[in-house]
Design a protein around this motif. Structure first.
Motif, PDB file in Angstrom:
ATOM      1  N   THR A  75       9.358  -2.127  -0.043  1.00  0.00           N
ATOM      2  CA  THR A  75       8.163  -3.219  -0.011  1.00  0.00           C
ATOM      3  C   THR A  75       8.128  -3.891  -1.280  1.00  0.00           C
ATOM      4  O   THR A  75       7.933  -5.380  -1.360  1.00  0.00           O
ATOM      5  CB  THR A  75       6.913  -2.486   0.201  1.00  0.00           C
ATOM      6  OG1 THR A  75       7.058  -2.042   1.688  1.00  0.00           O
ATOM      7  CG2 THR A  75       5.697  -3.552   0.417  1.00  0.00           C
ATOM      8  N   GLY A  76       8.184  -3.327  -2.668  1.00  0.00           N
ATOM      9  CA  GLY A  76       8.170  -3.831  -3.829  1.00  0.00           C
ATOM     10  C   GLY A  76       9.183  -4.860  -4.015  1.00  0.00           C
ATOM     11  O   GLY A  76       9.062  -6.021  -4.536  1.00  0.00           O
TER      12      GLY A  76
ATOM     13  N   GLY B 163       5.472  -2.605  -8.352  1.00  0.00           N
ATOM     14  CA  GLY B 163       5.511  -2.045  -6.995  1.00  0.00           C
ATOM     15  C   GLY B 163       6.246  -0.551  -7.272  1.00  0.00           C
ATOM     16  O   GLY B 163       6.086   0.272  -6.381  1.00  0.00           O
ATOM     17  N   SER B 164       7.165  -0.518  -8.166  1.00  0.00           N
ATOM     18  CA  SER B 164       7.742   0.504  -8.275  1.00  0.00           C
ATOM     19  C   SER B 164       6.968   1.786  -8.765  1.00  0.00           C
ATOM     20  O   SER B 164       7.018   3.092  -8.705  1.00  0.00           O
ATOM     21  CB  SER B 164       8.863   0.564  -9.320  1.00  0.00           C
ATOM     22  OG  SER B 164       8.455   0.329 -10.626  1.00  0.00           O
TER      23      SER B 164
ATOM     24  N   LEU C 261       6.244  -8.095 -10.349  1.00  0.00           N
ATOM     25  CA  LEU C 261       5.704  -7.590  -9.127  1.00  0.00           C
ATOM     26  C   LEU C 261       6.601  -6.488  -8.759  1.00  0.00           C
ATOM     27  O   LEU C 261       6.340  -5.470  -8.201  1.00  0.00           O
ATOM     28  CB  LEU C 261       5.673  -8.546  -8.087  1.00  0.00           C
ATOM     29  CG  LEU C 261       4.610  -9.676  -8.227  1.00  0.00           C
ATOM     30  CD1 LEU C 261       4.781 -10.685  -7.254  1.00  0.00           C
ATOM     31  CD2 LEU C 261       3.250  -8.946  -8.044  1.00  0.00           C
ATOM     32  N   ALA C 262       7.902  -6.579  -8.855  1.00  0.00           N
ATOM     33  CA  ALA C 262       8.943  -5.408  -8.498  1.00  0.00           C
ATOM     34  C   ALA C 262       8.617  -4.280  -9.604  1.00  0.00           C
ATOM     35  O   ALA C 262       8.700  -3.284  -8.953  1.00  0.00           O
ATOM     36  CB  ALA C 262      10.508  -5.909  -8.659  1.00  0.00           C
TER      37      ALA C 262
ATOM     38  N   LEU D  79       8.911  -7.803  -1.412  1.00  0.00           N
ATOM     39  CA  LEU D  79       8.000  -8.889  -1.764  1.00  0.00           C
ATOM     40  C   LEU D  79       8.405  -9.748  -3.159  1.00  0.00           C
ATOM     41  O   LEU D  79       8.143 -10.913  -3.248  1.00  0.00           O
ATOM     42  CB  LEU D  79       6.565  -8.387  -1.937  1.00  0.00           C
ATOM     43  CG  LEU D  79       5.978  -8.002  -0.667  1.00  0.00           C
ATOM     44  CD1 LEU D  79       4.587  -7.334  -0.968  1.00  0.00           C
ATOM     45  CD2 LEU D  79       5.660  -9.086   0.014  1.00  0.00           C
ATOM     46  N   SER D  80       8.858  -9.044  -4.078  1.00  0.00           N
ATOM     47  CA  SER D  80       9.302  -9.752  -5.345  1.00  0.00           C
ATOM     48  C   SER D  80      10.363 -10.569  -4.979  1.00  0.00           C
ATOM     49  O   SER D  80      10.213 -11.889  -5.662  1.00  0.00           O
ATOM     50  CB  SER D  80       9.636  -8.851  -6.293  1.00  0.00           C
ATOM     51  OG  SER D  80      10.922  -8.129  -6.131  1.00  0.00           O
TER      52      SER D  80
ATOM     53  N   TRP E  84       7.478   2.159  -0.450  1.00  0.00           N
ATOM     54  CA  TRP E  84       6.870   1.587  -1.891  1.00  0.00           C
ATOM     55  C   TRP E  84       7.968   0.923  -2.182  1.00  0.00           C
ATOM     56  O   TRP E  84       7.854  -0.351  -2.883  1.00  0.00           O
ATOM     57  CB  TRP E  84       6.304   2.308  -2.758  1.00  0.00           C
ATOM     58  CG  TRP E  84       4.866   2.717  -2.539  1.00  0.00           C
ATOM     59  CD1 TRP E  84       4.339   3.595  -1.820  1.00  0.00           C
ATOM     60  CD2 TRP E  84       3.920   1.955  -3.065  1.00  0.00           C
ATOM     61  NE1 TRP E  84       3.061   3.555  -1.922  1.00  0.00           N
ATOM     62  CE2 TRP E  84       2.663   2.382  -2.746  1.00  0.00           C
ATOM     63  CE3 TRP E  84       3.809   0.834  -3.821  1.00  0.00           C
ATOM     64  CZ2 TRP E  84       1.386   1.928  -3.112  1.00  0.00           C
ATOM     65  CZ3 TRP E  84       2.504   0.208  -4.148  1.00  0.00           C
ATOM     66  CH2 TRP E  84       1.520   0.828  -3.576  1.00  0.00           C
TER      67      TRP E  84
END
Length: 100
Positions: free
Chosen positions: A27-28, A57-58, A53-54, A31-32, A24
């Motif tokens: 990926t976060g 994502g966390s 987004l980060a 992607l950010s 997670w």
């Protein structure tokens, strides 16, 4: 069946949550970064939603870190709540749980 099978399943579950939290987080953050760079250079948009987004994502990582802390008998709400603050605190919680 060994008498430590309950301990083995808890260790496997804790390792599962450790891996999921790392996935997670990676990926976060990735992607950010990709979205932020794409919007900044590709579309010349300076105010991108990448930090948001980060942070969102966390949250998935925080849930897995909460579960891992609970399995280890740690203060799960404290560690999971701290990990929800963002990717950097989540990484710190992840490293702390892994080291202990």
């Amino acid at each position: 069946m060994s008498r430590f099978s309950g301990m083995d399943s808890m260790a496997r579950a804790a390792a599962h949550h450790e891996r999921r939290a790392a996935i997670w987080l990676a990926t976060g953050v990735a992607l950010s970064m990709v979205i932020g760079l794409t919007l900044a250079f590709g579309f010349d948009i300076d105010d991108s939603p990448a930090p948001l987004l980060a942070w969102v994502g966390s949250w998935g990582a925080a849930w897995h870190l909460y579960q891992r802390a609970r399995l280890q008998g740690r203060r799960a709400w404290l560690l999971g709540g701290f990990a929800m603050l963002g990717p950097v605190p989540a990484i710190l919680v992840h490293l702390w749980l892994r080291g202990s």
